[in-house]
Enzyme design. Structure first.
Site, PDB file in Angstrom:
ATOM      1  CB  CYS A  68      -0.774 -42.692  -0.836  1.00  0.00           C
ATOM      2  SG  CYS A  68      -2.432 -42.478  -0.180  1.00  0.00           S
ATOM      3  CB  CYS A  85      -3.887 -49.100   2.472  1.00  0.00           C
ATOM      4  SG  CYS A  85      -4.899 -47.606   2.485  1.00  0.00           S
ATOM      5  CB  CYS A 143      -1.691 -49.712  -0.895  1.00  0.00           C
ATOM      6  SG  CYS A 143      -1.634 -48.682  -2.385  1.00  0.00           S
ATOM      7  CB  CYS A 164     -11.107 -46.946 -13.776  1.00  0.00           C
ATOM      8  SG  CYS A 164     -11.046 -46.662 -12.014  1.00  0.00           S
ATOM      9  CB  CYS A 209     -14.580 -45.410 -13.179  1.00  0.00           C
ATOM     10  SG  CYS A 209     -14.447 -45.956 -11.459  1.00  0.00           S
ATOM     11  CB  CYS A 228     -17.064 -48.711  -8.695  1.00  0.00           C
ATOM     12  SG  CYS A 228     -15.848 -50.038  -8.881  1.00  0.00           S
ATOM     13  NE  ARG A 287     -14.175 -53.923 -13.160  1.00  0.00           N
ATOM     14  CZ  ARG A 287     -14.698 -52.815 -12.619  1.00  0.00           C
ATOM     15  NH1 ARG A 287     -14.209 -52.335 -11.512  1.00  0.00           N
ATOM     16  NH2 ARG A 287     -15.688 -52.196 -13.208  1.00  0.00           N
TER      17      ARG A 287
HETATM   18  N1  SAM Z   1      -6.392 -43.949  -3.033  1.00  0.00           N
HETATM   19  C1  SAM Z   1      -7.671 -44.346  -3.451  1.00  0.00           C
HETATM   20  C2  SAM Z   1      -8.360 -45.249  -2.469  1.00  0.00           C
HETATM   21  O1  SAM Z   1      -7.699 -45.858  -1.649  1.00  0.00           O
HETATM   22  O2  SAM Z   1      -9.574 -45.353  -2.552  1.00  0.00           O
HETATM   23  C3  SAM Z   1      -7.704 -44.971  -4.821  1.00  0.00           C
HETATM   24  C4  SAM Z   1      -6.650 -45.945  -5.259  1.00  0.00           C
HETATM   25  S1  SAM Z   1      -6.522 -47.471  -4.345  1.00  0.00           S
HETATM   26  C5  SAM Z   1      -5.027 -48.126  -5.028  1.00  0.00           C
HETATM   27  C6  SAM Z   1      -7.848 -48.453  -4.987  1.00  0.00           C
HETATM   28  C7  SAM Z   1      -7.994 -49.876  -4.500  1.00  0.00           C
HETATM   29  O3  SAM Z   1      -6.961 -50.700  -5.031  1.00  0.00           O
HETATM   30  C8  SAM Z   1      -7.906 -50.151  -3.022  1.00  0.00           C
HETATM   31  O4  SAM Z   1      -9.057 -49.816  -2.333  1.00  0.00           O
HETATM   32  C9  SAM Z   1      -7.682 -51.649  -3.002  1.00  0.00           C
HETATM   33  O5  SAM Z   1      -8.927 -52.334  -2.981  1.00  0.00           O
HETATM   34  C10 SAM Z   1      -6.978 -51.910  -4.329  1.00  0.00           C
HETATM   35  N2  SAM Z   1      -5.587 -52.379  -4.100  1.00  0.00           N
HETATM   36  C11 SAM Z   1      -4.517 -51.636  -3.794  1.00  0.00           C
HETATM   37  N3  SAM Z   1      -3.419 -52.386  -3.635  1.00  0.00           N
HETATM   38  C12 SAM Z   1      -3.793 -53.667  -3.870  1.00  0.00           C
HETATM   39  C13 SAM Z   1      -3.122 -54.907  -3.843  1.00  0.00           C
HETATM   40  N4  SAM Z   1      -1.827 -54.999  -3.530  1.00  0.00           N
HETATM   41  N5  SAM Z   1      -3.818 -56.023  -4.123  1.00  0.00           N
HETATM   42  C14 SAM Z   1      -5.130 -55.948  -4.415  1.00  0.00           C
HETATM   43  N6  SAM Z   1      -5.825 -54.800  -4.448  1.00  0.00           N
HETATM   44  C15 SAM Z   1      -5.175 -53.670  -4.172  1.00  0.00           C
HETATM   45  C1  DTB Z   2     -10.153 -51.923  -7.572  1.00  0.00           C
HETATM   46  O1  DTB Z   2     -10.952 -52.469  -6.806  1.00  0.00           O
HETATM   47  N1  DTB Z   2      -8.993 -52.450  -7.934  1.00  0.00           N
HETATM   48  C2  DTB Z   2      -8.266 -51.554  -8.789  1.00  0.00           C
HETATM   49  C3  DTB Z   2      -9.245 -50.358  -8.939  1.00  0.00           C
HETATM   50  N2  DTB Z   2     -10.322 -50.741  -8.120  1.00  0.00           N
HETATM   51  C4  DTB Z   2      -8.791 -49.003  -8.684  1.00  0.00           C
HETATM   52  C5  DTB Z   2      -6.914 -51.261  -8.324  1.00  0.00           C
HETATM   53  C6  DTB Z   2      -6.056 -52.488  -8.083  1.00  0.00           C
HETATM   54  C7  DTB Z   2      -4.717 -52.052  -7.677  1.00  0.00           C
HETATM   55  C8  DTB Z   2      -3.747 -53.155  -7.576  1.00  0.00           C
HETATM   56  C9  DTB Z   2      -2.421 -52.713  -7.133  1.00  0.00           C
HETATM   57  C10 DTB Z   2      -1.725 -51.733  -8.041  1.00  0.00           C
HETATM   58  O2  DTB Z   2      -1.851 -51.799  -9.273  1.00  0.00           O
HETATM   59  O3  DTB Z   2      -1.007 -50.885  -7.523  1.00  0.00           O
HETATM   60 FE1  SF4 Z   3      -3.321 -44.509  -0.686  1.00  0.00          FE
HETATM   61 FE2  SF4 Z   3      -3.039 -46.962  -1.614  1.00  0.00          FE
HETATM   62 FE3  SF4 Z   3      -4.483 -46.559   0.543  1.00  0.00          FE
HETATM   63 FE4  SF4 Z   3      -5.401 -45.695  -1.851  1.00  0.00          FE
HETATM   64  S1  SF4 Z   3      -5.082 -47.796  -1.226  1.00  0.00           S
HETATM   65  S2  SF4 Z   3      -5.422 -44.575   0.096  1.00  0.00           S
HETATM   66  S3  SF4 Z   3      -3.459 -45.166  -2.821  1.00  0.00           S
HETATM   67  S4  SF4 Z   3      -2.267 -46.181   0.359  1.00  0.00           S
END
Ligand code: SAM
Ligand code: DTB
Ligand code: SF4
Length: 325
Positions: free
Chosen positions: A57, A61, A64, A101, A132, A192, A264
């Protein structure tokens, strides 16, 4: 007699601070009472996640593992085939999930991507599941296209306060998130939207995040509260642990501020003991992700959750989380 408004969009910092300053018992009593007025007691909604495009990506973030800017040990995957989505959705439904989702590691989808995702949405919908998607930023046209395909919810988290946002993400602005949320609402989709706790944010940041959510023109129907999963190779891997009572209090305050929204208990449950999860449900959380993995990170899995729900007497009147997938 003056009617007391239960749904409010004018929360002030001082009121929310007062809630956080209540004793834990007083806060829990208040939020649980509100919870029972608005939802069926002892019921927790189940959702299942599937990563439909994993890793690489362009966003940075800090939490992530899917960001191309970090070095998490991650198996990347291009947009998956429709068949894989269908299979996963069938299993999710069998396991008692009511919502499926689909998450993609995109800054935003291209129009070609969106075409394919719409086909996935149509398929999942036809199986009798709520749908979702979480695909990054959307313009108005894209949100409308998703709505037309039958999408029920769009997940787009604000993740933290406006102030702390720039410490966590530099490749987009907090306002970009709000713009997408507005586009999603305008298209008639359910929202959401939630955030992450335990990224080194202050109480003030948590208060600001909740105020942003609760003061949106309409409350998000679903509010995921994630505990940071500290993933090796991400900049937040060594962040201090979140105090469980800070998680519980934040859930309570969210329940009070958004009485009719599903809250959630989202990512991070593998690092929570049973008592913490039990308190979270008492505080007003009434939704989880089920299954062994979230998008890429681990989740307790159905056997562990079935045991927990059994111990706590949750969902006993609904289809139980069974062990035979
Ligand atoms: N790329 C899209 C976005 O950022 O909206 C969708 C996928 S992103 C992985 C969705 C959500 O996962 C993020 O907004 C964040 O709240 C959650 N997330 C990602 N990595 C995480 C982590 N290590 N611990 C907790 N939540 C995480
Ligand atoms: C949300 O708030 N948490 C979910 C879903 N919406 C998309 C994602 C959590 C991701 C946790 C890290 C991972 O699995 O990579
Ligand atoms: Fe990309 Fe992860 Fe950020 Fe979503 S949360 S925009 S998947 S880097």
């Amino acid at each position: 007699m003056k009617k007391i408004k239960t749904i409010r969009n004018n929360w002030k910092n001082s009121e929310v601070k007062r809630l956080f300053n209540l004793s834990l018992n007083d806060l829990l009593f208040k939020s649980h009472t509100i919870h029972r007025k608005n939802f069926k007691k002892n019921e927790v909604q189940l959702s299942t996640l599937l990563s439909i495009k994993t890793g690489s990506c362009p966003e940075d973030c800090a939490y992530c593992p899917q960001s191309a800017h970090h070095n998490a040990n991650l198996e990347k995957e291009k947009l998956v085939e429709l068949k894989k989505v269908e299979k996963a959705a069938i299993i999710a439904k069998k396991n008692g999930s009511t919502r499926f989702c689909m998450g993609a590691a995109w800054r935003n989808p291209t129009d070609r991507d969106l075409e394919l995702v719409c086909k996935m949405i149509e398929k999942v919908s036809s199986l009798g599941l709520e749908t979702c998607a979480t695909l990054g930023m959307l313009n108005q046209k894209q949100a409308e296209k998703l709505a037309k395909s039958g999408l029920d919810y769009y997940n787009h988290n604000i993740d933290t306060s406006k102030k702390y946002y720039k410490e966590i993400i530099t490749t987009r602005k907090f306002e970009d998130r709000i713009t997408t949320l507005n586009n999603v609402r305008e298209a008639g989709l359910k929202v959401c939207c939630g955030g992450i706790l335990g990224m080194g944010e202050t109480l003030e940041d948590r208060i600001d995040m909740l105020i942003t959510l609760a003061n949106l023109p309409k409350h998000p129907e679903s509010v995921p509260l994630n505990q940071l999963i500290k993933i090796p190779g991400t900049p937040l891997e060594n962040t201090n642990d979140l105090n469980p009572f800070d998680l519980i209090k934040t859930i309570s305050v969210a329940r009070i501020m958004m009485p009719k929204s599903y809250i959630r208990l989202s990512a991070g449950r593998t690092n929570m003991d049973d008592s913490t999860q039990a308190l979270a449900f008492f505080a007003g959380a009434n939704s989880i992700f089920q299954g062994d993995i979230l998008l890429t990170a681990p989740n307790p899995g159905k056997k562990t959750d079935a045991q927990l729900f059994d111990k706590l007497g949750l969902n006993s009147e609904k289809i139980p989380i069974t062990n035979n997938a």
